[in-house]
Write an enzyme that holds these catalytic residues in place. Structure first.
Site, PDB file in Angstrom:
ATOM      1  N   PHE A 150      55.364  61.782  37.544  1.00 27.86           N
ATOM      2  CA  PHE A 150      56.665  62.438  37.386  1.00 27.86           C
ATOM      3  C   PHE A 150      57.749  61.515  37.915  1.00 27.86           C
ATOM      4  CE2 PHE A 150      60.400  64.832  38.532  1.00 27.86           C
ATOM      5  CZ  PHE A 150      60.629  65.528  37.365  1.00 27.86           C
ATOM      6  N   ASP A 235      57.990  54.725  43.574  1.00 29.17           N
ATOM      7  CA  ASP A 235      58.873  55.884  43.461  1.00 29.17           C
ATOM      8  C   ASP A 235      58.569  56.797  44.638  1.00 29.17           C
ATOM      9  OD1 ASP A 235      60.112  58.279  42.987  1.00 29.17           O
ATOM     10  OD2 ASP A 235      59.671  58.341  40.832  1.00 29.17           O
ATOM     11  N   LYS A 264      66.657  62.427  46.667  1.00 28.29           N
ATOM     12  CA  LYS A 264      66.355  63.677  47.382  1.00 28.29           C
ATOM     13  C   LYS A 264      66.834  63.683  48.844  1.00 28.29           C
ATOM     14  CE  LYS A 264      63.232  65.610  44.105  1.00 28.29           C
ATOM     15  NZ  LYS A 264      62.242  65.003  43.253  1.00 28.29           N
TER      16      LYS A 264
HETATM   17  C1  LIG Z   1      62.482  64.522  41.800  1.00 29.25           C
HETATM   18  C2  LIG Z   1      61.830  63.260  41.403  1.00 29.25           C
HETATM   19  C3  LIG Z   1      62.444  62.358  40.501  1.00 29.25           C
HETATM   20  C4  LIG Z   1      63.703  62.681  39.767  1.00 29.25           C
HETATM   21  O1  LIG Z   1      64.799  62.950  40.591  1.00 29.25           O
HETATM   22  P1  LIG Z   1      66.059  63.748  40.000  1.00 29.25           P
HETATM   23  O2  LIG Z   1      67.065  63.662  41.099  1.00 29.25           O
HETATM   24  O3  LIG Z   1      65.607  65.137  39.727  1.00 29.25           O
HETATM   25  O4  LIG Z   1      66.487  63.048  38.774  1.00 29.25           O
HETATM   26  C5  LIG Z   1      61.799  61.160  40.250  1.00 29.25           C
HETATM   27  N1  LIG Z   1      60.627  60.861  40.830  1.00 29.25           N
HETATM   28  C6  LIG Z   1      60.015  61.692  41.699  1.00 29.25           C
HETATM   29  C7  LIG Z   1      58.725  61.294  42.315  1.00 29.25           C
HETATM   30  C8  LIG Z   1      60.585  62.923  41.997  1.00 29.25           C
HETATM   31  O5  LIG Z   1      59.951  63.771  42.820  1.00 29.25           O
END
Ligand SMILES: *Cc1c(COP(=O)(O)O)cnc(C)c1O
Length: 414
Positions: A150, A235, A264
């Site tokens: 994701f 990520d 985040k």
């Molecule tokens: C939440 C998330 C994203 C995307 O972030 P957004 O601010 O919602 O675009 C990308 N990678 C990971 C692992 C995430 O948990």
């Protein structure tokens, strides 16, 4: 209708109805409206209190309404400067980038707003690095990602998702991505070609169901990257910034990636702030005109993020996640539940997988909500517990009584 509700005007249902009427239905929220927040606690418009065990997918690691972040935001608001665009300099961005570099150990950082934008930025960076530095043939650059990943919701990113729901009806997709099984080092090695410019990995697949790869895997991924001159992009948008018991989940295996993606919790839930970090040799592929964002690096977001990052360090939130996460899991494991198939956790990132015969996770989340605990299912069968890292032992005890009650009674849906 209760007196208090009439006096307050709108009820929970009014807010839900209004959102549903005018909003796109791209989410399926639990029927709770959050009107106020403090620490791990939120209050709905009717005055009912809940403990938030989702923490906005780990954006609220520092908890709701952290007084220091609030003060930093107010201070910046008072200057009257919330946005300068990058056409000019501002007084906050440099400090923010410096802090990010200190924490990641990289010497450069590029600010964006959302996590998906950070991922998109890294894709562009890796490709350019591939052509300019690695000398990959024009338009042949390949990035390897993983089944179950994701990374966000843009068209390029969903194009390399393995989840049919994320893709259905959104093609055609961007070329240049290859997927392999998460945790399978042989498959990864096989997928590498001379056109591979980057491996894009979540050290733990959180949305994927809190999937933790075998011990030593990440280290081997790093070795493959080094051997083949490939950028390792971690990520850590969800796993980073304390959640898993270290500042970064990569640290559990002493891996330092070439690129970190953060978002985040970088702003403690106050503003959309994201960042890509790397060393100069990689970041320098960007020159004026090659990338940008109107709000990226805005002084309000930067001011908030500096404080949010300091709090992680000064309140030792990674250490707290380690210690209290272990306590949370120990308590969870002591519950004799007929419904739990597995518990997977690292730090305060905790997944409880529900047995197939007990149904899906959502009704359990609804039951938890009735008892005052907010948690959200991921991948149908997993309940995720990821409360703000400021949670106390007493608060965990409070939660555990209710979690135990839900997990030991009859399955909510047959
Ligand atoms: C939440 C998330 C994203 C995307 O972030 P957004 O601010 O919602 O675009 C990308 N990678 C990971 C692992 C995430 O948990």
């Amino acid at each position: 209708m209760a007196k208090a509700q009439q006096k307050a005007g709108k009820t929970t249902q009014d807010y839900i109805d209004l959102e549903s009427k005018h909003g796109a239905h791209n989410y399926h929220p639990l029927p709770i409206v959050i009107a106020k927040g403090k620490g791990v606690w939120v209050t709905d418009p009717d005055g009912k209190k809940y403990m938030d065990c989702l923490a906005a997918y780990s954006a609220l690691n520092q908890g709701y309404n952290h007084p220091r972040i609030m003060a930093a935001a107010k201070e910046q608001l008072k200057t009257g400067v919330t946005l300068t665009s990058r056409a000019f300099y501002n007084t906050k961005l440099g400090e923010f980038l410096e802090k990010v570099c200190e924490i990641t150990g990289h010497d450069k950082a590029l600010p964006m707003n959302t996590g998906a934008e950070a991922v998109e930025t890294a894709v562009k960076m890796a490709r350019r690095w591939g052509y300019q530095v690695k000398k990959v043939r024009k338009d042949q650059a390949q990035i390897i990602a993983f089944n179950g990943n994701f990374h966000g919701r843009t068209t390029t990113i969903v194009g390399f998702s393995s989840d049919a729901d994320y893709q259905k009806g959104f093609g055609p997709f961007t070329d240049g991505f290859k997927l392999v099984d998460f945790g399978d080092i042989k498959a990864l090695e096989k997928a590498i070609t001379k056109s591979t410019v980057a491996i894009l990995i979540e050290p733990i697949q959180a949305e994927g169901g809190i999937l933790i790869p075998p011990k030593g895997y990440l280290k081997k991924v790093q070795q493959l990257c080094k051997k083949n001159n490939i950028l390792l992009i971690a990520d850590e948008i969800q796993t980073g910034l304390g959640r898993t018991g270290k500042m970064f989940a990569c640290e559990h295996e002493n891996v330092k990636p070439d690129v970190y993606l953060l978002a985040k919790a970088i702003s403690g839930g106050f503003m959309p702030v994201s960042v890509v970090t790397a060393n100069k040799a990689v970041m320098d592929v960007f020159d004026p005109g090659s990338h940008g964002s109107t709000y990226g690096g805005n002084p309000l977001g930067a001011a908030v993020a500096v404080e949010a990052l300091k709090i992680l360090q000064e309140e030792k939130l990674p250490e707290r996640a380690q210690e209290l996460g272990a306590y949370f899991v120990e308590q969870l494991k002591a519950i004799k539940s007929p419904h739990v198939k597995a518990i997977r956790a690292r730090g305060m990132l905790i997944g409880v997988e529900i047995k197939r015969e007990s149904g899906v996770a959502r009704p359990f989340c609804e039951k938890l909500m009735e008892k005052g605990i907010l948690a959200k299912e991921t991948h149908e069968s997993v309940i995720r517990f990821a409360p703000p890292l400021v949670i106390t032992k007493e608060e965990i005890d409070w939660a555990m009584k209710r979690i135990a009650a839900v997990l030991t009674t009859e399955a909510p849906v047959k």
